[in-house]
Design a protein around this motif. Sequence first.
Motif, short mmCIF file in Angstrom:
data_model
loop_
_atom_site.label_atom_id
_atom_site.label_comp_id
_atom_site.label_asym_id
_atom_site.label_seq_id
_atom_site.Cartn_x
_atom_site.Cartn_y
_atom_site.Cartn_z
N PHE A 175 0.83 -1.21 0.00
CA PHE A 175 0.00 0.00 0.00
C PHE A 175 0.86 1.25 0.00
N VAL A 176 0.25 2.33 -0.44
CA VAL A 176 0.82 3.67 -0.31
C VAL A 176 -0.25 4.48 0.41
N ALA A 177 0.14 5.11 1.52
CA ALA A 177 -0.84 5.82 2.35
C ALA A 177 -0.21 7.04 2.99
N ASP A 178 -1.07 7.96 3.39
CA ASP A 178 -0.64 9.16 4.11
C ASP A 178 0.00 8.71 5.43
N GLU A 179 1.23 9.16 5.64
CA GLU A 179 1.98 8.74 6.82
C GLU A 179 1.28 9.12 8.12
N SER A 180 0.50 10.19 8.10
CA SER A 180 -0.18 10.63 9.32
C SER A 180 -1.22 9.61 9.81
N ALA A 181 -1.64 8.68 8.94
CA ALA A 181 -2.61 7.66 9.34
C ALA A 181 -2.05 6.69 10.37
N PHE A 182 -0.72 6.71 10.57
CA PHE A 182 -0.07 5.76 11.47
C PHE A 182 0.39 6.40 12.77
N GLU A 183 -0.16 7.55 13.09
CA GLU A 183 0.22 8.24 14.32
C GLU A 183 -0.63 7.85 15.51
N GLY A 184 -1.72 7.15 15.29
CA GLY A 184 -2.63 6.78 16.37
C GLY A 184 -2.16 5.55 17.12
N GLU A 185 -2.92 5.18 18.14
CA GLU A 185 -2.59 4.04 18.98
C GLU A 185 -3.26 2.75 18.51
N GLY A 186 -4.26 2.83 17.65
CA GLY A 186 -5.01 1.64 17.25
C GLY A 186 -4.22 0.68 16.40
N ARG A 187 -4.92 -0.35 15.93
CA ARG A 187 -4.27 -1.37 15.11
C ARG A 187 -4.79 -1.37 13.69
N HIS A 188 -5.63 -0.39 13.37
CA HIS A 188 -6.12 -0.27 11.99
C HIS A 188 -6.15 1.20 11.61
N ALA A 189 -5.99 1.45 10.31
CA ALA A 189 -5.99 2.81 9.79
C ALA A 189 -7.22 3.01 8.92
N ASP A 190 -7.56 4.27 8.70
CA ASP A 190 -8.70 4.62 7.87
C ASP A 190 -8.34 4.40 6.41
N GLY A 191 -9.17 3.70 5.66
CA GLY A 191 -8.94 3.44 4.25
C GLY A 191 -8.83 4.71 3.42
N ALA A 192 -9.38 5.82 3.92
CA ALA A 192 -9.30 7.10 3.20
C ALA A 192 -7.86 7.60 3.10
N ALA A 193 -6.96 7.08 3.91
CA ALA A 193 -5.55 7.50 3.89
C ALA A 193 -4.80 6.89 2.70
N LEU A 194 -5.37 5.89 2.07
CA LEU A 194 -4.71 5.18 0.98
C LEU A 194 -4.72 5.97 -0.32
N SER A 195 -3.57 6.00 -0.99
CA SER A 195 -3.52 6.56 -2.34
C SER A 195 -3.35 5.43 -3.37
N LEU A 196 -2.92 4.26 -2.91
CA LEU A 196 -2.76 3.11 -3.79
C LEU A 196 -2.77 1.83 -2.95
N VAL A 197 -3.35 0.79 -3.52
CA VAL A 197 -3.31 -0.55 -2.92
C VAL A 197 -2.84 -1.51 -4.00
N GLY A 198 -2.00 -2.45 -3.61
CA GLY A 198 -1.57 -3.52 -4.50
C GLY A 198 -1.85 -4.86 -3.86
N GLU A 199 -2.53 -5.72 -4.58
CA GLU A 199 -2.80 -7.08 -4.10
C GLU A 199 -2.12 -8.06 -5.05
N PHE A 200 -1.43 -9.04 -4.47
CA PHE A 200 -0.77 -10.10 -5.22
C PHE A 200 -1.65 -11.34 -5.07
N THR A 201 -2.22 -11.80 -6.15
CA THR A 201 -3.18 -12.89 -6.06
C THR A 201 -2.51 -14.22 -5.72
N SER A 202 -3.29 -15.04 -5.06
CA SER A 202 -2.92 -16.43 -4.81
C SER A 202 -4.16 -17.25 -5.13
N VAL A 203 -4.03 -18.54 -5.15
CA VAL A 203 -5.19 -19.39 -5.45
C VAL A 203 -6.32 -19.12 -4.45
N SER A 204 -5.97 -18.91 -3.18
CA SER A 204 -7.00 -18.73 -2.15
C SER A 204 -7.57 -17.31 -2.10
#
Length: 190
Positions: free
Chosen positions: A93-122
């Motif tokens: 992924f490529v995301a706004d670095e400020s999305a990682f300043e919080g204490e939680g374990r997940h970031a807001d999807g709105a911070a993403l500028s790009l996502v890359g998925e590498f497919t597998s059979v599953s």
Amino acid sequence: MTERATPIEQAALPTFETLLRTVEEMDTPEGFKAELIRGKIIVSPFSKLRHLRRMRALREQLEAHAPEGHIAEIAPFLFRFSAAERAYGPALFVADESAFEGEGRHADGAALSLVGEFTSVSTRDTDWSEKLDVYGRLVPVYLVVDMQGSEITCFWDPSPHGYRSRTKVSFDQPLHVPKPFDFTIDTTGF
């Protein structure tokens, strides 16, 4: 005595926030990730070892052209898409670095500028349908690196109905990634 059907109270289905909290608190086995897909917690393995070289090559190219303040990573992080009640851990992924300043374990999807998925059979079906639909409403660029088909597809121009544009090339052919990146990926060696 006449027997009557007795209604059984149905337990309330867990909310998106409850499921998200459960995913955060899960102790997934090493090498696995948990995502929220279609209202279910899905545990799947990280990318295969043979994907690493391609993932790193792609990350390095994206990092050099990322929007200012954005970082490119292949580290496993969970991004939530509250409107769709989904949470994904993309391979890259490529995301706004400020999305990682919080204490939680997940970031807001709105911070993403790009996502890359590498497919597998599953994961192939999910990458091409479920994730394409959700990313296509919010994330500016989505790359599907189809390891089974030896192709890479770039989707861009998100809308409420999904991506409006796409380009597909075979491995070893150049692939242009539009704004906010605006450069050509060298897929030689993919």
